[in-house]
Scaffold this motif. Structure first.
Motif, mmCIF file in Angstrom:
data_model
loop_
_atom_site.group_PDB
_atom_site.id
_atom_site.type_symbol
_atom_site.label_atom_id
_atom_site.label_comp_id
_atom_site.label_asym_id
_atom_site.label_seq_id
_atom_site.Cartn_x
_atom_site.Cartn_y
_atom_site.Cartn_z
ATOM 1 N N ILE A 47 0.835 -1.206 0.000
ATOM 2 C CA ILE A 47 0.000 0.000 0.000
ATOM 3 C C ILE A 47 0.870 1.257 0.000
ATOM 4 O O ILE A 47 0.676 2.183 -0.779
ATOM 5 C CB ILE A 47 -0.917 -0.005 1.239
ATOM 6 N N THR A 48 1.889 1.261 0.858
ATOM 7 C CA THR A 48 2.670 2.501 1.023
ATOM 8 C C THR A 48 3.607 2.778 -0.139
ATOM 9 O O THR A 48 4.180 3.858 -0.204
ATOM 10 C CB THR A 48 3.499 2.443 2.306
ATOM 11 N N TYR B 24 2.893 3.650 -2.793
ATOM 12 C CA TYR B 24 2.353 4.755 -3.583
ATOM 13 C C TYR B 24 2.709 6.109 -2.992
ATOM 14 O O TYR B 24 2.274 7.139 -3.488
ATOM 15 C CB TYR B 24 0.836 4.599 -3.725
ATOM 16 N N ASP B 25 3.462 6.120 -1.907
ATOM 17 C CA ASP B 25 3.868 7.386 -1.300
ATOM 18 C C ASP B 25 5.385 7.511 -1.343
ATOM 19 O O ASP B 25 6.101 6.770 -0.692
ATOM 20 C CB ASP B 25 3.387 7.435 0.152
ATOM 21 N N ILE C 131 -2.535 9.657 3.299
ATOM 22 C CA ILE C 131 -2.081 10.496 2.186
ATOM 23 C C ILE C 131 -0.809 9.938 1.576
ATOM 24 O O ILE C 131 0.147 9.629 2.283
ATOM 25 C CB ILE C 131 -1.870 11.946 2.656
ATOM 26 N N TYR C 132 -0.820 9.802 0.280
ATOM 27 C CA TYR C 132 0.329 9.291 -0.464
ATOM 28 C C TYR C 132 0.711 10.326 -1.508
ATOM 29 O O TYR C 132 -0.138 10.767 -2.272
ATOM 30 C CB TYR C 132 -0.026 7.971 -1.149
ATOM 31 N N LEU C 133 1.981 10.733 -1.518
ATOM 32 C CA LEU C 133 2.437 11.716 -2.508
ATOM 33 C C LEU C 133 3.246 10.991 -3.570
ATOM 34 O O LEU C 133 4.117 10.189 -3.255
ATOM 35 C CB LEU C 133 3.274 12.797 -1.845
ATOM 36 N N ARG C 134 2.956 11.297 -4.813
ATOM 37 C CA ARG C 134 3.562 10.519 -5.891
ATOM 38 C C ARG C 134 4.241 11.437 -6.916
ATOM 39 O O ARG C 134 3.843 12.590 -7.082
ATOM 40 C CB ARG C 134 2.487 9.707 -6.619
ATOM 41 N N TYR D 249 -2.568 11.246 -3.541
ATOM 42 C CA TYR D 249 -3.425 10.075 -3.643
ATOM 43 C C TYR D 249 -3.834 9.738 -2.227
ATOM 44 O O TYR D 249 -3.008 9.733 -1.316
ATOM 45 C CB TYR D 249 -2.623 8.951 -4.313
ATOM 46 N N TYR E 114 -5.769 6.993 0.233
ATOM 47 C CA TYR E 114 -6.256 5.615 0.255
ATOM 48 C C TYR E 114 -6.643 5.219 1.676
ATOM 49 O O TYR E 114 -5.882 5.443 2.619
ATOM 50 C CB TYR E 114 -5.171 4.677 -0.280
ATOM 51 N N ARG F 3 -5.049 3.771 -10.484
ATOM 52 C CA ARG F 3 -5.068 2.656 -9.544
ATOM 53 C C ARG F 3 -6.348 1.841 -9.584
ATOM 54 O O ARG F 3 -6.290 0.622 -9.584
ATOM 55 C CB ARG F 3 -4.877 3.202 -8.113
#
Lengths: 593, 490
Positions: A292-293, A295-296, B356-359, B374, B376, B407
Motif C-alpha cells: 500500500i505505502t 504509492y507514497d 495520504i500518499y504523494l507521488r 493520492y 487511500y 489505480r
C-alpha cells in the motif's frame, strides 16, 4: 711543528684501527634488538602466518583509493567537481601524465611483492614442518589469489605490466626491466587463469580457521578474497578475449558455486525479494505495508538499518552476510585513513568527485513497478543533494548522520571498501550464462527473477501443484529450482530470488521481439550494472570487458563520451570519443617515479 | 707569525670599509620619502591647494578637517572654488545642511580611478548616500584632477558640486506634501509590527522563559508598502517607483474595488489601493531611456509603461521616481488564475496524514513529470483534505481540477467543498475516470466577501461507510485545483 702534528695524527689513527680490529672479532656491537623481530624470527607458527595474512590485507587497503578513482572516474558514472586538482582532472579526461599520483603503479607492486615474500616463507614453513598441511593450503591459496586479483587490476589499468612471482627486496627492483619481461593483458589473464586454477584450496576459510576471528571489533570472515569469484572473473575475462563458450561456462560454474554457498538457505547470495511488511531486507521498499505505502514517495525506506541503502552501512549481521562476499573496513582504530570522505563528502571532506549527469539521468529514466514512479530509487540511495550539490553518499552512510547528513564526529572517518557482493555476482554470472546460450536465465537473474520467468502459468499463485514448473530444467551450472507452491508444499532454494531489477522495485520490460538476444541482454546487463553497482569500482572494467568481447572499442568510447555530452561539454565528448576508439589509449602510463 | 700578519691586514680592511659607510647616510637616503604627496595628509593637501580654499573653509566649519587628518583612509572629491560659486549661499549658513553637503563628497577607503570595477561603481559616502563614480565623473560632476595620493587616502577635484538628494521614499514624502493621493496613501497606510530591536525588557515570563517587554517598546509602526513590497528608503539598493497622479490613481483603484468587497467602503478602498500600488515598484534604477514597454513586478504582474504618460521624473539617491498620468494594468494581469497543488495540503479532517500518499508520475498526455496526491483508506466517510488560498479577490471563478487515477478501475467519487467542508451546494460528487489524466471543469464559484483574504477548499471523499470491500471506492486523486477569475466587462 707541522710535521710533528701529522705524526701525532697518524699514530692516533693507527692505534684506533688496531683497537677496532680487535673488537670486531668479538662482535661487541652486534646485539640482538629487544623490541623488534628480525626477518628470520617471523614465520614460526600458524599465528605468525595469520599475522602476515592480516598484515597483507591491511596494506591492501591502500589500494582502495586508486581502485575506485581509476575504475570509476575514467568511466561514465563519476565526474569531477569544481574543487578538483589537476591530477584527478587528467584521470577524468584520459590525459594522464606519467607523474600523476593516481597512476603510480608502485602500490600495486608493493602488494604483489608482499605476496611473493609471504608465499615463499609459507613454502619454507611447510618444508620446516611449522605448518599443518590444511593451514598451509588455506593461507597459501588466499595470498596467491589476492596476488592474482591485484595483477588482474594492474593489467586492466596499465595494459603491459611486468609479471613477477619471486620475492624482491624492495619494490624499486621491479625497475630492472630486463629481468621481468612485460605481459600484455590478454597473456596476463591467461597466465593468471592457469596460476590461480592451480592453487590448492579454492573455498573460503572454514569457520573454524584461526583467521576467522574478530579484529578491532570486526568479524574477519568477509575480509578475505573469494577465490571462486576471482576465478569466475578471470574466466569471464578470458572468454571476452577468446570468445570461448567453454570459458564462459567455466566462469558460470565458479559463480554458481558461490551462489550455492548457503546450500538450501534461500536468502544466501540469492538476491531476495523485498519483505514488504517487516522491511527487514536489502531491497528498495516502502515502509510498513509496502503493497500500500509504495504509492507514497515519502515512505521510501532510506535508513542505515533496513532496505537497499543499508547494505552499504549495516553491521555484520545475517542480512549483511546474505549480500557481501568481500568487504574491508576503514576505522579510527587502524591505518590507513579512509580516503572516500575526502573524495566524496562536501561536509568534512574536499568534495572532489560527484555522480555524473549521465548516471543521474540513467536512474531517472527508469520506471518503478506498481506505483510507476519515474525514477530508480537506488539513485536516491546512492547519492543525495546536500547544500545543492550532488554528493555520492554510498560511501558516507557510516560517517554522516542517518537523516540530516552531517558528520557524526568530524575527526572519525569510518567507512568501507566495497569489493564483491551478491548482485555483482548475479550480473557477472548472467554475462557468462548469456554467452553460453542461456539467454532466459540471464534475463531472469538481471530482471525479475527465476520463478516468474520459468513458470508455465506466471499468475497461477501458490494454490496449485508447481512440481513440474518454476525451474530451469538445465544441467549444472544452469540448474535453478525456484518452486513455491502450497499443494503440495514446495519452498525451493531459489523461490525468493527477485532478480536485480525486481529487488530494486523496477519494472522489467520484455526484450524486443526483433532483437538479437545475446547483445540485447548484454546491453541490459551493462546498464543494470550502472544502476546497481555505481561508484563501487566496477564500471571501467565492465565497459572494457564488453568492448573487448565485442571487439568494439566504440562501445567504451561512446559510453565515456556520453558523460561529457550529458554534462554539456560536447567538445570534450568528441575528443574523448576519438581518443578511446583506439584501445591503446585505454591504458595508463606504467612508470616508476 | 704569518697568520697573525694576515689577520691584522683583514681587520684593517674591515675597519676601512666601515669607515666608508659611516661617513655617508646611505640607508637614510634609501628610504627617504621623495614624493612630496606622501608627506601631507588629505586635509593638508586640500588646504594647500588655493583653488580649493572654499571647500577648506567648509571642512573647518563642519569639523571634517579633523576627520581628514586621522589615520584612516578616505577618498575626497573636492569641488573647486568655481564649482562652489554656483551653490546656494544659504548653504553656508545652515550648519546641518553644510555638514551633509561636505559629507556627500567623502568616502571611506581609497578609490583610485583605475580601480573602479568596470570603470563605473556605486560607492557609499559617509553621509549614508551612494553615488555613481566613473573614471571621469562623480555623479554628474566632471572630475578635474584625479588620483592625487596623500598619506591617508586619495584626492580628486571636481568642477561642479554634487548636492545630496533624497531617496525614493523621501521623494514620495514630498509628493505627499504636494497633495498626491497615492503618495499620501503609501505614507499613511501603516501597520504595527513586532520588532524587539529597541525594546526594553522588564522581566521574564516564569512559565515560558520568554522575555517581557515594556509596553509599546516592542512594536514599531511600519508602512505596509515598505514591509510587503520593497524598502524603497534603503540607500544601498536601487529602485524605480511609479506614482500615479490623482485621476489615474482613482481610476485604477476603482477598477479593483469590486475585487475587494468587504463590509465597509473604507476597507475596500484600502485593499484596492494597496493591491493597486503593490505592482508599482521594481528593483534597479531605470532611467527614462532604459524604461522598457512593460515591467514585471515582484508579484508576477506585467505592468505596461506608457512613456508618453510620464508627467514628472526624479533622479533620487537610490533610483528613480516617475509620476504617471496613465497606468492601465490589465485585470487579467492583476488577477492571474489561482493554482493550488494537490501535494500542498494544509490539513485533514481528523489531522491524520497516514492515508495520504504523494507521488511523482509522468503525465501520459504530454510526457511531463508531475507530483500529485493520492488518498487511500482514510477509514472515515466524507474524510477531507484541506487546502488554503490566500488573498483571494472577490469575483466569480471557474473551477477546474486535474486528476490521474491510475489505480482503481471502479466507481470512484470525490468532490470539492468550498469555504467549509460541509458545503455541498457548490460542487456535487464527480466520478474520477480510470487510467486517464483528466482536467475537469467543475463549474463556477463566486467569492463574495474578501474578509481576511483566505479561501479554504476541501477535497472530500465518497460518502460510503468504510469497509474492507470499498477501500478502492473511497480513494481520492488530485494533481491540482485551478481557479480562473471571471473578469467583469469594463
Amino acid at each position: 711543528m707541522i710535521m710533528s702534528a701529522i705524526k701525532k695524527t697518524v699514530f692516533l689513527f693507527a692505534a684506533l684501527g688496531l683497537v677496532a680490529g680487535i673488537a670486531g672479532c668479538k662482535k661487541i656491537f652486534d646485539v640482538e634488538p629487544e623490541q623488534s623481530l628480525d626477518k628470520d624470527q617471523v614465520y614460526q607458527n600458524v599465528y605468525d602466518a595469520d599475522a602476515a595474512v592480516l598484515g597483507l590485507y591491511g596494506k591492501f587497503l591502500q589500494l582502495a583509493k586508486q581502485y575506485v578513482v581509476l575504475n570509476e572516474l575514467r568511466a561514465d558514472l563519476m565526474d569531477v567537481t569544481m574543487n578538483v586538482d589537476d591530477a584527478l582532472k587528467q584521470i577524468n579526461e584520459h590525459n594522464v601524465t606519467e607523474d600523476n599520483p593516481y597512476a603510480d603503479p608502485r602500490p600495486f607492486y608493493e602488494i604483489i611483492l608482499n605476496c611473493n615474500d609471504i608465499l615463499q616463507n609459507f613454502d619454507k614453513m611447510r618444508a620446516d614442518k611449522k605448518f599443518k598441511e590444511d593451514e598451509y593450503r588455506q593461507r597459501y591459496s588466499d595470498v596467491a589469489a589476492l596476488r592474482s586479483w591485484v595483477y588482474l587490476q594492474a593489467g586492466i589499468l596499465y595494459g603491459n605490466i611486468p609479471y613477477i612471482t619471486v620475492p624482491l627486496e624492495t619494490v624499486n627492483d621491479v625497475k630492472n626491466e630486463s629481468n621481468f619481461p612485460r605481459l600484455d593483458l590478454k597473456t596476463l589473464i591467461d597466465t593468471l587463469v592457469k596460476s590461480t586454477e592451480a592453487i590448492p584450496f579454492k573455498d573460503i576459510y572454514p569457520a573454524s580457521a584461526s583467521l576467522v576471528t574478530t579484529v578491532d571489533g570486526y568479524n574477519t570472515a568477509k575480509f578475505f578474497i573469494n577465490k571462486k569469484c576471482l576465478l569466475g572473473d578471470l574466466y569471464l575475462w578470458r572468454s571476452a578475449y577468446n570468445g570461448s563458450a567453454a570459458d564462459s561456462r567455466k566462469a558460470a560454474e565458479y559463480y554458481k558455486d558461490v551462489m550455492e554457498t548457503g546450500g538450501t538457505n534461500a536468502d544466501m547470495y540469492r538476491v531476495k525479494y523485498a519483505e514488504v511488511t517487516t522491511n527487514s531486507d536489502l531491497a528498495v521498499g516502502y515502509w510498513n505495508d509496502g503493497r500500500i505505502t509504495q504509492y507514497d514517495e515519502r515512505r521510501l525506506v532510506d535508513v542505515n538499518y533496513a532496505g537497499w541503502r543499508s547494505m552499504f552501512c549495516r553491521t555484520q549481521d545475517d542480512l549483511f552476510n546474505t549480500e557481501w562476499l568481500w568487504m574491508l573496513y576503514f576505522d579510527k582504530g587502524f591505518q590507513p585513513k579512509n580516503p572516500f570522505i575526502d573524495l566524496f563528502s562536501n561536509r568534512g571532506g574536499s568534495y572532489l568527485l560527484k555522480p555524473s549527469a549521465a548516471a543521474i539521468l540513467n536512474w531517472n529514466s527508469q520506471v518503478q513497478s506498481e506505483n510507476n514512479f519515474p525514477y530508480d530509487a537506488r539513485g536516491k540511495l546512492s547519492y543525495k543533494t546536500l547544500d545543492n550539490q550532488p554528493v555520492i553518499t554510498k560511501y558516507l552512510y557510516n560517517y554522516l548522520t542517518e537523516d540530516t547528513y552531517v558528520p557524526v564526529n568530524i575527526l572519525e572517518k569510518p567507512g568501507r571498501w566495497f569489493l564483491y557482493r551478491a548482485a555483482q555476482l548475479h550480473l557477472r554470472y548472467s554475462e557468462a550464462a548469456n554467452r553460453d546460450g542461456r539467454h532466459k536465465i540471464a534475463y531472469a537473474l538481471v530482471h525479475n527473477g527465476i520463478k516468474v520467468n520459468f513458470d508455465n502459468n506466471p499468475s497461477g499463485g501458490t494454490a496449485r501443484d508447481v512440481g513440474n514448473t518454476q525451474q530451469t530444467f538445465d544441467g549444472y551450472p544452469y540448474n535453478f529450482d525456484a518452486r513455491m507452491g502450497d499443494y503440495p508444499s514446495y519452498r525451493a532454494p531459489w523461490h525468493r530470488n527477485a532478480g536485480v531489477r525486481g529487488r530494486a522495485h523496477l519494472i522489467s520490460d520484455p526484450l524486443p521481439a526483433s532483437a538479437d538476444s545475446t547483445l540485447a541482454i548484454e546491453d541490459r546487463i551493462l546498464n543494470e550494472s550502472a544502476l546497481e553497482l555505481a561508484f563501487e569500482g566496477n564500471r571501467w572494467q565492465d565497459l572494457m570487458r564488453l568492448s573487448i568481447r565485442r571487439n568494439d572499442p566504440g562501445l567504451l568510447a561512446s559510453r565515456v563520451a556520453s558523460k561529457f555530452d550529458k554534462a554539456g561539454n560536447t567538445g570534450m565528448a568528441a575528443t574523448i570519443k576519438d581518443k578511446l576508439k583506439n584501445m591503446n589509449n585505454w591504458f595508463l602510463p606504467f612508470k616508476w617515479k | 707569525m704569518l697568520l697573525t700578519k694576515n689577520k691584522l691586514a683583514a681587520f684593517a680592511i674591515f675597519l676601512w670599509c666601515t669607515a666608508q659607510f659611516s661617513c655617508t647616510r646611505k640607508w637614510e637616503d634609501h628610504n627617504k620619502i621623495n614624493n612630496e604627496d606622501l608627506t601631507q595628509n588629505l586635509y593638508e593637501k586640500i588646504a594647500g591647494d588655493p583653488s580649493l580654499s572654499k571647500f577648506t573653509d567648509y571642512l573647518q566649519k563642519t569639523g571634517y578637517s579633523d576627520t581628514l587628518q586621522s589615520t584612516r583612509s578616505f577618498t575626497v572629491w573636492a569641488p573647486t572654488n568655481d564649482a562652489l560659486q554656483n551653490i546656494d549661499a544659504a548653504l553656508g549658513n545652515d550648519d546641518k545642511k553644510l555638514k551633509l553637503f561636505v559629507a556627500h563628497h567623502i568616502a571611506h577607503l581609497s578609490y583610485y580611478s583605475d580601480q573602479l570595477t568596470g570603470g563605473s561603481q556605486r560607492l557609499p559616502l559617509i553621509d549614508g548616500k551612494y553615488v555613481i563614480v566613473k573614471t571621469s565623473s562623480f555623479e554628474d560632476a566632471p572630475i578635474n584632477t584625479k588620483d592625487q595620493p596623500a598619506t591617508n587616502g586619495v584626492l580628486h577635484t571636481i568642477s561642479a558640486a554634487a548636492a545630496p538628494v533624497g531617496n525614493c521614499w523621501d521623494y514620495i514624502d514630498s509628493l505627499k506634501t504636494g497633495g498626491n493621493f497615492m503618495a499620501t496613501f503609501l505614507k499613511n497606510y501603516v501597520q504595527y509590527k513586532r520588532d524587539t530591536t529597541n525594546a526594553i525588557q522588564i522581566g521574564i515570563n516564569p512559565l515560558t522563559g520568554a522575555p517581557i517587554y515594556q509596553k509599546g517598546t516592542d512594536t514599531v509602526i511600519r508602512s505596509v508598502f515598505i514591509d510587503q513590497v520593497y524598502d524603497i528608503g534603503n540607500e544601498a539598493k536601487e529602485y524605480t517607483v511609479f506614482i500615479m497622479n490623482n485621476p489615474t490613481w482613482n481610476k485604477e483603484r476603482a477598477k479593483l474595488d469590486t475585487f475587494y468587497r468587504t463590509s465597509s467602503v473604507d476597507s475596500t478602498y484600502n485593499l484596492a489601493r494597496i493591491f493597486t500600488a503593490k505592482d508599482m515598484a521594481v528593483e534597479g534604477a531605470l532611467s527614462p531611456e532604459q524604461l522598457p514597454d512593460s515591467i514585471l513586478s515582484k508579484f508576477g504582474v506585467w505592468v505596461p509603461i506608457n512613456k508618453s504618460a510620464i508627467q514628472a521624473k526624479y533622479r533620487t539617491s537610490n533610483g528613480y521616481v516617475y509620476v504617471m498620468n496613465d497606468m492601465n494594468v490589465a485585470l487579467r494581469q492583476r488577477f492571474p488564475p489561482l493554482i493550488i497543488q494537490g501535494e500542498s495540503y494544509v490539513g485533514t479532517s481528523n489531522n491524520s496524514s497516514s492515508p495520504i500518499y504523494l507521488r511523482s508520475l509522468i503525465n501520459p498526455n504530454d510526457g511531463q513529470l508531475f507530483k500529485d496526491l493520492y488518498v487511500y483508506s482514510p477509514g472515515v466517510a466524507k474524510w477531507n483534505v484541506r487546502y488554503r488560498l490566500y488573498n483571494v479577490p472577490t469575483t466569480k471563478y471557474r473551477v477546474y481540477w486535474a486528476t490521474y487515477n491510475n489505480r482503481w478501475n471502479n466507481t470512484l467519487n470525490q468532490r470539492l467543498a468550498m469555504g467549509t467542508a460541509d458545503n455541498t451546494t457548490s460542487f456535487p460528487y464527480r466520478s474520477i475516470p480510470y487510467n486517464v489524466y483528466k482536467v475537469d471543469s467543475l463549474g463556477e464559484y463566486p467569492v463574495t466577501s474578501f474578509g481576511n483574504g483566505n479561501l479554504d477548499i476541501f477535497l472530500v471523499n465518497a460518502d460510503l461507510a468504510p469497509s474492507s470491500s470499498n477501500q478502492s471506492q473511497t480513494a481520492m486523486f488530485l494533481d491540482y485545483i485551478r481557479l480562473e477569475p471571471v473578469y467583469k466587462q469594463n
